[in-house]
Structures are given as structure tokens and as C-alpha cells.
Design a protein around this motif. Structure first.
Motif, short mmCIF file in Angstrom:
data_model
loop_
_atom_site.label_atom_id
_atom_site.label_comp_id
_atom_site.label_asym_id
_atom_site.label_seq_id
_atom_site.Cartn_x
_atom_site.Cartn_y
_atom_site.Cartn_z
N PHE A 88 -4.10 4.63 1.42
CA PHE A 88 -3.91 6.03 1.08
C PHE A 88 -4.48 6.97 2.14
CE2 PHE A 88 -3.37 4.24 -3.26
CZ PHE A 88 -2.06 4.64 -3.43
N LEU A 89 -5.58 6.58 2.76
CA LEU A 89 -6.17 7.42 3.80
C LEU A 89 -5.27 7.52 5.03
CD1 LEU A 89 -9.95 6.45 3.66
CD2 LEU A 89 -8.91 8.63 2.97
N VAL A 90 -4.73 6.39 5.47
CA VAL A 90 -3.91 6.42 6.68
C VAL A 90 -2.55 7.05 6.46
CG1 VAL A 90 -5.07 4.43 7.71
CG2 VAL A 90 -2.95 4.10 6.44
N THR A 91 -2.12 7.16 5.21
CA THR A 91 -0.82 7.77 4.95
C THR A 91 -0.93 9.21 4.45
OG1 THR A 91 -0.75 6.78 2.74
CG2 THR A 91 0.35 5.58 4.51
N ALA A 120 7.96 7.13 1.75
CA ALA A 120 8.31 5.74 1.46
C ALA A 120 7.36 4.77 2.15
CB ALA A 120 9.75 5.47 1.87
N GLN A 121 6.69 5.25 3.20
CA GLN A 121 5.75 4.39 3.92
C GLN A 121 4.62 3.93 3.00
OE1 GLN A 121 3.35 6.11 7.07
NE2 GLN A 121 3.52 4.21 8.23
N VAL A 122 4.16 4.80 2.12
CA VAL A 122 3.10 4.42 1.18
C VAL A 122 3.56 3.23 0.35
CG1 VAL A 122 1.66 5.16 -0.74
CG2 VAL A 122 2.21 6.77 1.08
N GLY A 123 4.75 3.30 -0.17
CA GLY A 123 5.29 2.21 -0.97
C GLY A 123 5.42 0.93 -0.17
N ARG A 124 5.90 1.03 1.07
CA ARG A 124 6.04 -0.17 1.90
C ARG A 124 4.69 -0.80 2.18
NH1 ARG A 124 9.52 3.38 4.67
NH2 ARG A 124 8.03 3.53 6.42
N LEU A 125 3.69 0.01 2.48
CA LEU A 125 2.36 -0.53 2.76
C LEU A 125 1.73 -1.16 1.52
CD1 LEU A 125 0.98 2.22 5.14
CD2 LEU A 125 1.66 -0.10 5.75
N LEU A 126 1.91 -0.53 0.37
CA LEU A 126 1.39 -1.11 -0.87
C LEU A 126 2.12 -2.41 -1.21
CD1 LEU A 126 0.76 2.06 -3.02
CD2 LEU A 126 -0.95 0.58 -1.95
N VAL A 169 0.17 -5.87 -1.86
CA VAL A 169 0.34 -6.65 -3.08
C VAL A 169 0.89 -8.04 -2.74
CG1 VAL A 169 1.65 -6.81 -5.24
CG2 VAL A 169 0.56 -4.66 -4.59
N ASP A 170 1.81 -8.12 -1.81
CA ASP A 170 2.35 -9.41 -1.41
C ASP A 170 1.25 -10.34 -0.90
OD1 ASP A 170 4.70 -11.09 -1.05
OD2 ASP A 170 4.32 -10.87 1.10
N GLY A 171 0.25 -9.78 -0.27
CA GLY A 171 -0.87 -10.58 0.21
C GLY A 171 -1.80 -11.06 -0.89
N LEU A 172 -1.73 -10.46 -2.06
CA LEU A 172 -2.56 -10.85 -3.19
C LEU A 172 -1.94 -11.95 -4.05
CD1 LEU A 172 -3.62 -7.30 -4.49
CD2 LEU A 172 -4.86 -8.77 -2.91
#
Length: 58
Positions: free
Chosen positions: A32-35, A42-48, A52-55
Motif C-alpha cells: 500500500f505504501l509503494v502504490t 489496478a496495480q494494487v490488485g496485481r501486487l496483492l 497472496v499467491d506467495g502465501l
């Protein structure tokens, strides 16, 4: 709260084992800080999605 979420996810076999609540929290806050102020919302969604994929347990 995050630790309980991670423990429950691990117990259910849905999340990777050994995740650290402080690391996950830092990653979410960092996202959230970098975005902040980014025009491509849409970048926020892609980064999240990446986070999540890494979890997720494989």
C-alpha cells in the motif's frame, strides 16, 4: 489477528507452513505504501495477487 489467520490457514493446509505474521503484515503495508498516489489503481490488485499467491500452500 494476522498470526491467528496464518495458523488457521496452515492447519487447514491452505497456506504455506512457517509464515511469519510480521513479515506478512510488512508486505501488505509495503504494497500500500509503494502504490500510494499511483494512477494505475489496478496495480494494487496485481501486487496483492502476487502477495497472496506467495502465501498459498502448494
Amino acid at each position: 489477528m494476522v498470526a491467528a489467520f496464518l495458523r488457521d490457514g496452515e492447519a487447514a493446509g491452505e497456506l504455506r507452513w512457517g509464515l511469519d505474521a510480521d513479515d506478512v503484515t510488512a508486505a501488505v503495508v509495503g504494497t500500500f505504501l509503494v502504490t500510494r498516489g499511483v494512477h494505475d489503481t489496478a496495480q494494487v490488485g496485481r501486487l496483492l495477487d502476487l502477495l497472496v499467491d506467495g502465501l498459498v500452500a502448494r
